[in-house]
Design an enzyme around this catalytic site. Structure first.
Site, PDB file in Angstrom:
ATOM      1  N   TYR A 103      -0.600   8.409  -2.565  1.00 42.58           N
ATOM      2  CA  TYR A 103      -0.794   8.284  -4.094  1.00 42.58           C
ATOM      3  C   TYR A 103      -1.850   8.972  -4.681  1.00 42.58           C
ATOM      4  O   TYR A 103      -2.012   9.103  -6.036  1.00 42.58           O
ATOM      5  CB  TYR A 103      -0.729   6.683  -4.331  1.00 42.58           C
ATOM      6  CG  TYR A 103       0.385   5.890  -4.014  1.00 42.58           C
ATOM      7  CD1 TYR A 103       1.585   6.368  -3.459  1.00 42.58           C
ATOM      8  CD2 TYR A 103       0.542   4.595  -4.792  1.00 42.58           C
ATOM      9  CE1 TYR A 103       2.674   5.565  -3.412  1.00 42.58           C
ATOM     10  CE2 TYR A 103       1.655   3.847  -4.473  1.00 42.58           C
ATOM     11  CZ  TYR A 103       2.816   4.360  -3.886  1.00 42.58           C
ATOM     12  OH  TYR A 103       3.856   3.406  -3.676  1.00 42.58           O
ATOM     13  N   GLY A 104      -3.102   9.061  -3.899  1.00 38.68           N
ATOM     14  CA  GLY A 104      -4.198   9.470  -4.377  1.00 38.68           C
ATOM     15  C   GLY A 104      -4.285  10.811  -5.183  1.00 38.68           C
ATOM     16  O   GLY A 104      -5.163  11.100  -5.931  1.00 38.68           O
TER      17      GLY A 104
ATOM     18  N   CYS B  63      -3.907  -1.039  -2.204  1.00 42.70           N
ATOM     19  CA  CYS B  63      -4.155   0.218  -2.382  1.00 42.70           C
ATOM     20  C   CYS B  63      -5.160   0.447  -3.466  1.00 42.70           C
ATOM     21  O   CYS B  63      -4.804  -0.108  -4.571  1.00 42.70           O
ATOM     22  CB  CYS B  63      -2.562   1.010  -2.816  1.00 42.70           C
ATOM     23  SG  CYS B  63      -2.988   2.719  -3.116  1.00 42.70           S
ATOM     24  N   ASN B  64      -6.237   1.165  -2.999  1.00 41.72           N
ATOM     25  CA  ASN B  64      -7.231   1.375  -4.293  1.00 41.72           C
ATOM     26  C   ASN B  64      -6.675   1.962  -5.359  1.00 41.72           C
ATOM     27  O   ASN B  64      -6.858   1.712  -6.564  1.00 41.72           O
ATOM     28  CB  ASN B  64      -8.312   2.076  -3.634  1.00 41.72           C
ATOM     29  CG  ASN B  64      -9.293   1.220  -2.778  1.00 41.72           C
ATOM     30  OD1 ASN B  64     -10.184   0.596  -3.020  1.00 41.72           O
ATOM     31  ND2 ASN B  64      -8.793   0.931  -1.671  1.00 41.72           N
ATOM     32  N   THR B  65      -5.937   3.144  -5.148  1.00 44.96           N
ATOM     33  CA  THR B  65      -5.306   4.293  -6.136  1.00 44.96           C
ATOM     34  C   THR B  65      -4.269   3.265  -7.186  1.00 44.96           C
ATOM     35  O   THR B  65      -4.523   3.294  -8.279  1.00 44.96           O
ATOM     36  CB  THR B  65      -4.499   5.487  -5.505  1.00 44.96           C
ATOM     37  OG1 THR B  65      -5.532   5.918  -4.604  1.00 44.96           O
ATOM     38  CG2 THR B  65      -4.171   6.294  -6.670  1.00 44.96           C
TER      39      THR B  65
ATOM     40  N   HIS C  96      -8.294   3.870   3.861  1.00 42.64           N
ATOM     41  CA  HIS C  96      -8.285   4.543   5.081  1.00 42.64           C
ATOM     42  C   HIS C  96      -9.710   4.805   5.613  1.00 42.64           C
ATOM     43  O   HIS C  96      -9.992   4.766   6.644  1.00 42.64           O
ATOM     44  CB  HIS C  96      -7.726   6.121   4.879  1.00 42.64           C
ATOM     45  CG  HIS C  96      -6.238   6.263   4.733  1.00 42.64           C
ATOM     46  ND1 HIS C  96      -5.491   5.320   3.996  1.00 42.64           N
ATOM     47  CD2 HIS C  96      -5.408   6.535   5.883  1.00 42.64           C
ATOM     48  CE1 HIS C  96      -4.135   5.848   4.081  1.00 42.64           C
ATOM     49  NE2 HIS C  96      -4.176   6.387   5.356  1.00 42.64           N
TER      50      HIS C  96
ATOM     51  N   CYS D 271     -11.252   3.281  -0.502  1.00 44.55           N
ATOM     52  CA  CYS D 271     -10.045   3.757  -0.273  1.00 44.55           C
ATOM     53  C   CYS D 271      -9.514   2.830   1.036  1.00 44.55           C
ATOM     54  O   CYS D 271     -10.541   2.679   1.853  1.00 44.55           O
ATOM     55  CB  CYS D 271     -10.093   5.337   0.001  1.00 44.55           C
ATOM     56  SG  CYS D 271      -8.237   5.972   0.651  1.00 44.55           S
TER      57      CYS D 271
ATOM     58  N   GLU E 273      -5.663   9.194   9.265  1.00 45.86           N
ATOM     59  CA  GLU E 273      -4.320   9.297   9.974  1.00 45.86           C
ATOM     60  C   GLU E 273      -4.229  10.112  11.338  1.00 45.86           C
ATOM     61  O   GLU E 273      -3.312   9.724  11.876  1.00 45.86           O
ATOM     62  CB  GLU E 273      -3.395   9.797   8.931  1.00 45.86           C
ATOM     63  CG  GLU E 273      -3.402   9.006   7.519  1.00 45.86           C
ATOM     64  CD  GLU E 273      -1.819   8.579   7.299  1.00 45.86           C
ATOM     65  OE1 GLU E 273      -0.928   9.128   7.469  1.00 45.86           O
ATOM     66  OE2 GLU E 273      -1.828   7.536   6.536  1.00 45.86           O
TER      67      GLU E 273
ATOM     68  N   ASP F  91       0.836  -1.088   0.097  1.00 49.24           N
ATOM     69  CA  ASP F  91      -0.187  -0.065   0.081  1.00 49.24           C
ATOM     70  C   ASP F  91       0.968   1.218  -0.161  1.00 49.24           C
ATOM     71  O   ASP F  91       2.090   1.320   0.275  1.00 49.24           O
ATOM     72  CB  ASP F  91      -0.992  -0.030   1.322  1.00 49.24           C
ATOM     73  CG  ASP F  91      -1.701   1.225   1.163  1.00 49.24           C
ATOM     74  OD1 ASP F  91      -2.305   1.609   0.255  1.00 49.24           O
ATOM     75  OD2 ASP F  91      -1.890   1.917   2.117  1.00 49.24           O
ATOM     76  N   SER F  92       0.117   2.335  -0.257  1.00 49.22           N
ATOM     77  CA  SER F  92       1.037   3.685  -0.233  1.00 49.22           C
ATOM     78  C   SER F  92       1.424   3.899   1.156  1.00 49.22           C
ATOM     79  O   SER F  92       2.387   4.714   1.348  1.00 49.22           O
ATOM     80  CB  SER F  92       0.143   4.824  -0.778  1.00 49.22           C
ATOM     81  OG  SER F  92      -1.287   4.845  -0.214  1.00 49.22           O
TER      82      SER F  92
HETATM   83  N1  DGL Z   1      -4.093   3.909  -0.107  1.00 51.66           N
HETATM   84  C1  DGL Z   1      -4.639   4.729  -0.796  1.00 51.66           C
HETATM   85  C2  DGL Z   1      -5.839   4.106  -1.533  1.00 51.66           C
HETATM   86  O1  DGL Z   1      -6.514   3.178  -1.022  1.00 51.66           O
HETATM   87  C3  DGL Z   1      -5.049   6.000   0.041  1.00 51.66           C
HETATM   88  C4  DGL Z   1      -3.972   7.037   0.554  1.00 51.66           C
HETATM   89  C5  DGL Z   1      -3.377   7.671  -0.597  1.00 51.66           C
HETATM   90  O2  DGL Z   1      -3.752   8.392  -1.203  1.00 51.66           O
HETATM   91  O3  DGL Z   1      -2.104   7.124  -0.839  1.00 51.66           O
HETATM   92  O4  DGL Z   1      -6.333   4.788  -2.594  1.00 51.66           O
END
Ligand code: DGL
Length: 268
Positions: A38-39, A69-71, A188, A186, A149, A6-7
């Site tokens: 990453y988003g 990570c979704n992004t 989070h 996402c 966070e 993940d990011s």
């Molecule tokens: N992990 C990222 C996601 O699930 C969220 C945090 C980011 O923007 O890196 O999209």
């Protein structure tokens, strides 16, 4: 060993579900904390970061990679798959879309995610592939990442921001009926599930991809003859920056204490 990437710490919500579903497996988790978020970044940059992370985990000898990570799942899955083949690579978007289609009685599905995930349309496409008549609305909700966070996951601040993002999706306006299902697209956002539930009310189905992804991984490993059939599971944690912050904030996401010396600092 199963690699999870993940990011940052958000993917620990997916790791938690994986460890529950596959308690005998060894996991190595990489949080690219040096380059989060990453988003907000371009697809080319996220894809480059994702390939570097996949490469680092591949060097650990993984038998399967979960892009938690979704992004990164939205913009880099084909490239990461091609790079790691024949190691199976599983993202979180397809499982999330599957869970949403199964949960929604009407097919009116809302998705909240990062800007990058929404912009690429990956959730919209994955849902429409499974349910062509679905009406999908996707909105970025970037402040939720910062709230999670900061640990501001409930209370007036979280609820005010939840109203800011969600009222437009769940208050019927004129002839547009509200969605009946909300995808937390996402990593989070499951941390804010309480505030989100308080905002959308008890009727809306709230879906996150962690559990469905964990089931996909179990089935994929079993079908490939790669499942670990016994023994004690284990976890190795890697981060690209600030192990102390990873341990402190990650503990909330993983719902167990993390010692700073458990987190190995690596460079990609
Ligand atoms: N992990 C990222 C996601 O699930 C969220 C945090 C980011 O923007 O890196 O999209």
């Amino acid at each position: 060993m199963i690699g999870v990437f993940d990011s940052g710490v958000g993917g620990l919500t997916v790791l938690k579900a994986l460890m529950r579903e596959l308690p005998a497996e060894q996991f190595v988790y990489l949080g690219d904390t040096a380059r989060l978020p990453y988003g907000t970044k371009s697809p080319a940059t996220v894809a480059r970061y994702a390939l570097q992370a996949a490469e680092a985990l591949s060097a650990c000898g993984i038998k399967c990679l979960v892009v938690a990570c979704n992004t990164a799942s939205a913009v880099s899955l084909p490239a990461v798959r091609a790079h790691l083949a024949p190691v199976p690579v599983i993202g979180v978007i397809e499982p999330g879309a599957e869970a949403a289609c199964a949960a929604s009685p009407s097919g009116r599905i809302a998705v909240i995610a990062t800007e990058g995930t929404v912009r690429g349309g990956a959730y919209q496409q994955a849902i429409l592939q499974r349910r062509a008549q679905a009406e999908v609305r996707a909105l970025p909700a970037p402040l939720f990442v910062a709230l999670a966070e900061e640990g501001l996951t409930d209370g007036p601040i979280a609820e005010a921001i939840a109203h800011h993002y969600l009222d437009a999706l769940f208050t019927p306006a004129g002839a547009t009926p509200a969605a009946d299902t909300l995808v937390l697209g996402c990593t989070h956002f499951p941390m804010l599930a309480g505030a989100i539930r308080a905002t959308v009310g008890p009727e809306v189905r709230i879906v996150d991809s962690a559990e469905t992804t964990a089931r996909h991984v179990r089935v994929t490993l079993a079908q490939a003859g790669l499942a670990c059939l016994g023994g004690q599971g284990g976890l190795r944690l890697l981060a690209t920056d600030a192990p102390e912050r990873f341990a402190r904030i990650g503990a909330r996401f993983l719902e167990r204490p993390i010692r700073t010396d458990e987190v190995e600092l690596i460079d990609l």
